[in-house]
Design an enzyme around this catalytic site. Structure first.
Site, PDB file in Angstrom:
ATOM      1  N   GLN A  49       0.493  -1.354  -0.004  1.00 57.27           N
ATOM      2  CA  GLN A  49      -0.011   0.134  -0.021  1.00 57.27           C
ATOM      3  C   GLN A  49       0.852   1.186  -0.058  1.00 57.27           C
ATOM      4  O   GLN A  49       2.224   1.154   0.288  1.00 57.27           O
ATOM      5  CB  GLN A  49      -1.002  -0.128   1.185  1.00 57.27           C
ATOM      6  CG  GLN A  49      -0.010  -0.205   2.558  1.00 57.27           C
ATOM      7  CD  GLN A  49      -0.873  -0.767   3.589  1.00 57.27           C
ATOM      8  OE1 GLN A  49      -2.099  -0.877   3.419  1.00 57.27           O
ATOM      9  NE2 GLN A  49      -0.240  -1.425   4.818  1.00 57.27           N
ATOM     10  N   GLU A 103       1.343  -8.180  11.866  1.00 59.59           N
ATOM     11  CA  GLU A 103       1.209  -7.048  10.843  1.00 59.59           C
ATOM     12  C   GLU A 103       1.651  -7.521   9.523  1.00 59.59           C
ATOM     13  O   GLU A 103       2.814  -7.920   9.416  1.00 59.59           O
ATOM     14  CB  GLU A 103       1.782  -5.574  11.227  1.00 59.59           C
ATOM     15  CG  GLU A 103       1.788  -4.804  10.369  1.00 59.59           C
ATOM     16  CD  GLU A 103       0.591  -4.155   9.906  1.00 59.59           C
ATOM     17  OE1 GLU A 103      -0.155  -3.677  10.669  1.00 59.59           O
ATOM     18  OE2 GLU A 103       0.381  -3.992   8.575  1.00 59.59           O
ATOM     19  N   ASP A 119      -7.232  -5.224  14.631  1.00 60.64           N
ATOM     20  CA  ASP A 119      -7.200  -3.534  14.637  1.00 60.64           C
ATOM     21  C   ASP A 119      -6.736  -3.552  12.988  1.00 60.64           C
ATOM     22  O   ASP A 119      -5.601  -3.249  12.801  1.00 60.64           O
ATOM     23  CB  ASP A 119      -5.947  -3.175  15.379  1.00 60.64           C
ATOM     24  CG  ASP A 119      -5.676  -1.911  15.405  1.00 60.64           C
ATOM     25  OD1 ASP A 119      -6.495  -1.071  14.689  1.00 60.64           O
ATOM     26  OD2 ASP A 119      -4.644  -1.430  15.789  1.00 60.64           O
ATOM     27  N   ASP A 161      -9.687  -0.862   6.908  1.00 62.59           N
ATOM     28  CA  ASP A 161     -11.067  -0.992   6.136  1.00 62.59           C
ATOM     29  C   ASP A 161     -11.331  -2.278   5.248  1.00 62.59           C
ATOM     30  O   ASP A 161     -10.214  -2.689   4.804  1.00 62.59           O
ATOM     31  CB  ASP A 161     -11.419   0.306   5.179  1.00 62.59           C
ATOM     32  CG  ASP A 161     -11.150   1.620   6.102  1.00 62.59           C
ATOM     33  OD1 ASP A 161     -12.142   1.777   7.032  1.00 62.59           O
ATOM     34  OD2 ASP A 161     -10.720   2.394   5.742  1.00 62.59           O
ATOM     35  N   PRO A 204      -5.352  -4.715   1.617  1.00 65.15           N
ATOM     36  CA  PRO A 204      -4.723  -5.757   2.590  1.00 65.15           C
ATOM     37  C   PRO A 204      -5.637  -6.316   3.663  1.00 65.15           C
ATOM     38  O   PRO A 204      -5.295  -7.346   4.170  1.00 65.15           O
ATOM     39  CB  PRO A 204      -3.334  -4.963   2.924  1.00 65.15           C
ATOM     40  CG  PRO A 204      -3.231  -3.810   2.162  1.00 65.15           C
ATOM     41  CD  PRO A 204      -4.508  -3.310   1.431  1.00 65.15           C
TER      42      PRO A 204
END
Ligand code: SPD
Length: 287
Positions: free
Chosen positions: A31, A106, A155, A158, A162
């Protein structure tokens, strides 16, 4: 010349913030990552042009996603945060004295690096010894975990890009399998104002997997709709199991949003929110 950053929420709705400078702009493997200094909200992290967090209002989101589920568990020792590369949720989880280990899973290591560099008030606890950072796809990671975590916090971004795989029934089933007995999951479930389709989808999927799914809400000035929601999900625990948790009295001294009154109030849903989550009947789950 004035500089502004704009999040386009809908073709007819844009949210703009005056900025003094761009501190970081880069493309990761997943991103676009930006950190800008805004006049009104301090430093702001954007992923693919969408606001993820700001220095001035991040406390609402991070305290809500973590303390409501954490306090409802009798003794949370092992906690998993999926997404959350800015470190704000990990920071809040570490305020709970029972916690022995927080795994941060993550997908995008660049988000962690950029947050460490430019958002130290949010990411500053990521180097604590109790934190284990896994730079991996949360969808693949969770499928490998069984009966391991007391609390799992999703967490996510949107449900586009990803973060999309973190909003599926299969993913939620794998989360349930990764929880220990009495385990609790909470996820960010988008805005009842700005994301009516997404919120209905999320609660429909969660309801297929968890017997108890309880929404709760708070206001986040920099997210579209401003009014945000999270879902508390468990097989055996309810949010009210946390109302008398003695940890809350100490915890609220170290929080800017959470306190014991707020703890009880965030489950009160306006009628239009009940309708958007549950359909026309609008029957709310009990907390
Ligand atoms: N539309 C914004 C949704 C962002 C939710 N995640 C935020 C991550 C903060 N740790």
């Amino acid at each position: 010349m004035e500089l502004w950053v704009t999040e386009e929420h809908l073709k007819a709705v844009r949210l703009s913030y005056k900025i003094t400078e761009t501190l970081y702009h880069g493309e990761s493997s997943f991103q676009t990552i930006d950190v800008v200094d805004t006049v009104a909200y301090g430093r702001m992290l954007l992923l693919d042009g969408l606001v993820m967090t700001t220095e001035k209002d991040e406390f609402v989101y991070h305290e809500m996603i973590s303390h409501i589920p954490m306090l409802a568990h009798p003794n949370p020792k092992k906690v998993l945060v999926i997404g959350g590369g800015d470190g704000g949720t990990v920071r809040e989880v570490l305020k709970h004295p029972s916690v022995e280990e927080v795994v941060l899973c993550e997908i995008d290591g660049d988000v962690i690096d950029v947050s460490r560099r430019f958002l130290p008030s949010i990411a500053g606890k990521l180097d604590e010894p109790r934190v284990d950072i896994q730079v991996r796809d949360g969808v693949a990671y969770i499928a490998e975990q069984k009966n391991r975590f007391d609390v799992i916090l999703i967490d996510s971004t949107d449900p586009i890009g990803p973060g999309e795989g973190l909003f599926t029934e299969e993913f939620y089933r794998n989360v349930k399998a990764a929880l220990t007995e009495n385990g609790i999951m909470a996820n960010q479930s988008e805005s009842p104002v700005a994301n009516p389709r997404e919120i209905r989808l999320v609660y429909t999927l969660l309801g297929k997997v968890f017997p108890a799914v309880v929404p709760y809400v708070a206001t986040i000035p920099t997210y579209p709709g401003h009014y945000w929601s999270w879902a508390f999900c468990s097989e055996s625990r309810k949010p009210s199991d946390g109302f008398d948790n003695p940890v809350a009295a100490e915890l609220e001294k170290d929080c800017r949003f959470f306190n014991r009154d707020v703890h009880k109030a965030v489950f009160a849903l306006p009628n239009f929110v009940r309708e958007r989550i549950y359909g026309e009947a609008g029957v709310a789950a009990s907390c």
